[in-house]
Design a protein around this motif. Sequence first.
Motif, PDB file in Angstrom:
ATOM      1  N   GLY A  41       0.834  -1.019  -0.036  1.00  0.00           N
ATOM      2  CA  GLY A  41      -0.181   0.037  -0.009  1.00  0.00           C
ATOM      3  C   GLY A  41       0.892   1.171  -0.015  1.00  0.00           C
ATOM      4  N   ALA A  42       0.108   2.389  -0.530  1.00  0.00           N
ATOM      5  CA  ALA A  42       1.071   3.584  -0.690  1.00  0.00           C
ATOM      6  C   ALA A  42       1.472   4.257   0.587  1.00  0.00           C
ATOM      7  CB  ALA A  42       0.051   4.660  -1.160  1.00  0.00           C
ATOM      8  N   ASP A  43       0.754   3.872   1.899  1.00  0.00           N
ATOM      9  CA  ASP A  43       0.943   4.264   3.184  1.00  0.00           C
ATOM     10  C   ASP A  43       1.744   3.229   3.816  1.00  0.00           C
ATOM     11  OD1 ASP A  43      -0.047   6.746   2.698  1.00  0.00           O
ATOM     12  OD2 ASP A  43      -2.106   6.000   3.150  1.00  0.00           O
ATOM     13  N   GLU A  44       2.168   2.092   3.453  1.00  0.00           N
ATOM     14  CA  GLU A  44       2.668   0.980   4.181  1.00  0.00           C
ATOM     15  C   GLU A  44       4.166   0.928   4.030  1.00  0.00           C
ATOM     16  OE1 GLU A  44       2.751  -3.821   3.657  1.00  0.00           O
ATOM     17  OE2 GLU A  44       1.090  -2.956   3.383  1.00  0.00           O
ATOM     18  N   ARG A  45       4.629   0.611   5.295  1.00  0.00           N
ATOM     19  CA  ARG A  45       6.246   0.750   5.443  1.00  0.00           C
ATOM     20  C   ARG A  45       6.676  -0.295   4.567  1.00  0.00           C
ATOM     21  NH1 ARG A  45      10.159   1.082   9.524  1.00  0.00           N
ATOM     22  NH2 ARG A  45      12.283   0.895   8.217  1.00  0.00           N
ATOM     23  N   ARG A  46       7.761  -0.070   3.668  1.00  0.00           N
ATOM     24  CA  ARG A  46       8.515  -1.063   2.997  1.00  0.00           C
ATOM     25  C   ARG A  46       9.689  -1.410   3.588  1.00  0.00           C
ATOM     26  NH1 ARG A  46       8.538  -3.037  -2.465  1.00  0.00           N
ATOM     27  NH2 ARG A  46       6.951  -1.734  -2.902  1.00  0.00           N
ATOM     28  N   LEU A  47       9.936  -2.848   3.895  1.00  0.00           N
ATOM     29  CA  LEU A  47      11.009  -3.353   4.556  1.00  0.00           C
ATOM     30  C   LEU A  47      12.248  -3.680   3.337  1.00  0.00           C
ATOM     31  CD1 LEU A  47       9.345  -5.595   7.043  1.00  0.00           C
ATOM     32  CD2 LEU A  47      10.028  -3.433   7.289  1.00  0.00           C
ATOM     33  N   LYS A  48      13.107  -3.591   3.805  1.00  0.00           N
ATOM     34  CA  LYS A  48      14.644  -4.009   2.934  1.00  0.00           C
ATOM     35  C   LYS A  48      14.372  -5.289   2.244  1.00  0.00           C
ATOM     36  CE  LYS A  48      19.629  -3.698   2.628  1.00  0.00           C
ATOM     37  NZ  LYS A  48      20.853  -3.516   3.284  1.00  0.00           N
ATOM     38  N   ILE A  49      14.023  -6.364   2.833  1.00  0.00           N
ATOM     39  CA  ILE A  49      14.194  -7.479   2.182  1.00  0.00           C
ATOM     40  C   ILE A  49      12.805  -7.682   1.167  1.00  0.00           C
ATOM     41  CG2 ILE A  49      12.360  -8.424   3.960  1.00  0.00           C
ATOM     42  CD1 ILE A  49      15.370 -10.287   2.318  1.00  0.00           C
ATOM     43  N   GLU A  50      11.852  -6.566   1.272  1.00  0.00           N
ATOM     44  CA  GLU A  50      10.802  -6.731   0.236  1.00  0.00           C
ATOM     45  C   GLU A  50      11.617  -6.210  -1.070  1.00  0.00           C
ATOM     46  OE1 GLU A  50       6.602  -6.266   2.498  1.00  0.00           O
ATOM     47  OE2 GLU A  50       8.101  -4.710   2.845  1.00  0.00           O
ATOM     48  N   ASN A  51      12.219  -5.297  -0.666  1.00  0.00           N
ATOM     49  CA  ASN A  51      12.912  -4.586  -1.932  1.00  0.00           C
ATOM     50  C   ASN A  51      13.841  -5.584  -2.609  1.00  0.00           C
ATOM     51  OD1 ASN A  51      11.686  -1.983  -1.672  1.00  0.00           O
ATOM     52  ND2 ASN A  51      13.240  -1.345  -0.153  1.00  0.00           N
ATOM     53  N   GLU A  52      14.476  -6.243  -1.839  1.00  0.00           N
ATOM     54  CA  GLU A  52      15.603  -7.217  -2.378  1.00  0.00           C
ATOM     55  C   GLU A  52      14.881  -8.534  -3.021  1.00  0.00           C
ATOM     56  OE1 GLU A  52      18.500  -8.255   0.509  1.00  0.00           O
ATOM     57  OE2 GLU A  52      18.774  -6.176   1.271  1.00  0.00           O
ATOM     58  N   ILE A  53      13.791  -8.896  -2.512  1.00  0.00           N
ATOM     59  CA  ILE A  53      13.333 -10.158  -3.212  1.00  0.00           C
ATOM     60  C   ILE A  53      12.119  -9.974  -3.272  1.00  0.00           C
ATOM     61  CG2 ILE A  53      13.202 -12.578  -2.313  1.00  0.00           C
ATOM     62  CD1 ILE A  53      15.464 -12.585  -0.689  1.00  0.00           C
ATOM     63  N   SER A  54      11.083 -10.037  -2.259  1.00  0.00           N
ATOM     64  CA  SER A  54       9.575  -9.970  -2.869  1.00  0.00           C
ATOM     65  C   SER A  54       8.807  -9.539  -1.511  1.00  0.00           C
ATOM     66  CB  SER A  54       9.180 -11.207  -3.364  1.00  0.00           C
ATOM     67  OG  SER A  54       7.702 -11.122  -3.513  1.00  0.00           O
ATOM     68  N   PRO A  55       8.008  -9.137  -1.631  1.00  0.00           N
ATOM     69  CA  PRO A  55       6.914  -8.610  -0.583  1.00  0.00           C
ATOM     70  C   PRO A  55       6.352  -9.739   0.011  1.00  0.00           C
ATOM     71  CG  PRO A  55       6.495  -6.839  -2.013  1.00  0.00           C
ATOM     72  CD  PRO A  55       7.402  -7.850  -2.792  1.00  0.00           C
ATOM     73  N   SER A  56       5.985 -10.676  -0.833  1.00  0.00           N
ATOM     74  CA  SER A  56       5.273 -11.790  -0.521  1.00  0.00           C
ATOM     75  C   SER A  56       5.779 -12.799   0.389  1.00  0.00           C
ATOM     76  CB  SER A  56       4.547 -12.940  -1.838  1.00  0.00           C
ATOM     77  OG  SER A  56       5.799 -12.988  -2.552  1.00  0.00           O
TER      78      SER A  56
END
Length: 233
Positions: A41-56
């Motif tokens: 989501g636009a307001d949801e915090r994005r974690l580093k591991i999500e950028n590196e691999i995948s949010p799922s």
Amino acid sequence: VNWSQGKRNFTDADLSMATSAVSVLASLLTEVDAGNVDEIGADERRLKIENEISPSCVRFLKKVWLNTMAALSSMKKEELLEMAKYNKPPDAIPPVCAATFIVMGKKPSAVSTWDKTRKLIKHTVIKKMAEFDPTSGKPSKSFFIRAKKMTKGLTVDYVAKKGSKPASLFFHWTYASIQLRYAAVSLRKLNSNGLLDLSEEQLPDEKESTVTDLNSSAGDTVTSEGAEEELEE
């Protein structure tokens, strides 16, 4: 959970945890059904591991973490600061608070006594917890291992009964942060070894790779590859 005359007597902590788990799973299943489990989501915090691999890959654990943060953020400032006023706090509070601050990078010497620890309990700590990324690789593995050992033997029910509402939320946040760190380390190792094929959705099951029964002990954690020696960057 207590057994009496063949019936299960659930404590308030049991029911609260069950309600939270059902809410997280329902939300996750809704995302899966809509095919947007990899969307953030636009307001949801994005974690580093999500950028590196995948949010799922860490979606379930992240939702647990976010739910706890939502509860912390909605807590009244007076409730949080009340915990710091204890001269002789209930036994559950000092180790939980110390473990929380250690996860965020405080040295053990900074929380070696309750007097030192409670001075760190300020209203600004909630903002720091919200901004913290347990998958970033900082602080080092030794901080997470120490925090895990400090909470070993503690249970949701015990912290709720012998602690306080803020301590219970700190406990949940610390648990979720430790599990997210373990999951991130496992995923990075799989990826670096060429064993992570996202096109075939060959992601480790985070619910299996970080198996912790909160009603047993936040410290009794089984990780993929099996041990805290695996908590390496």
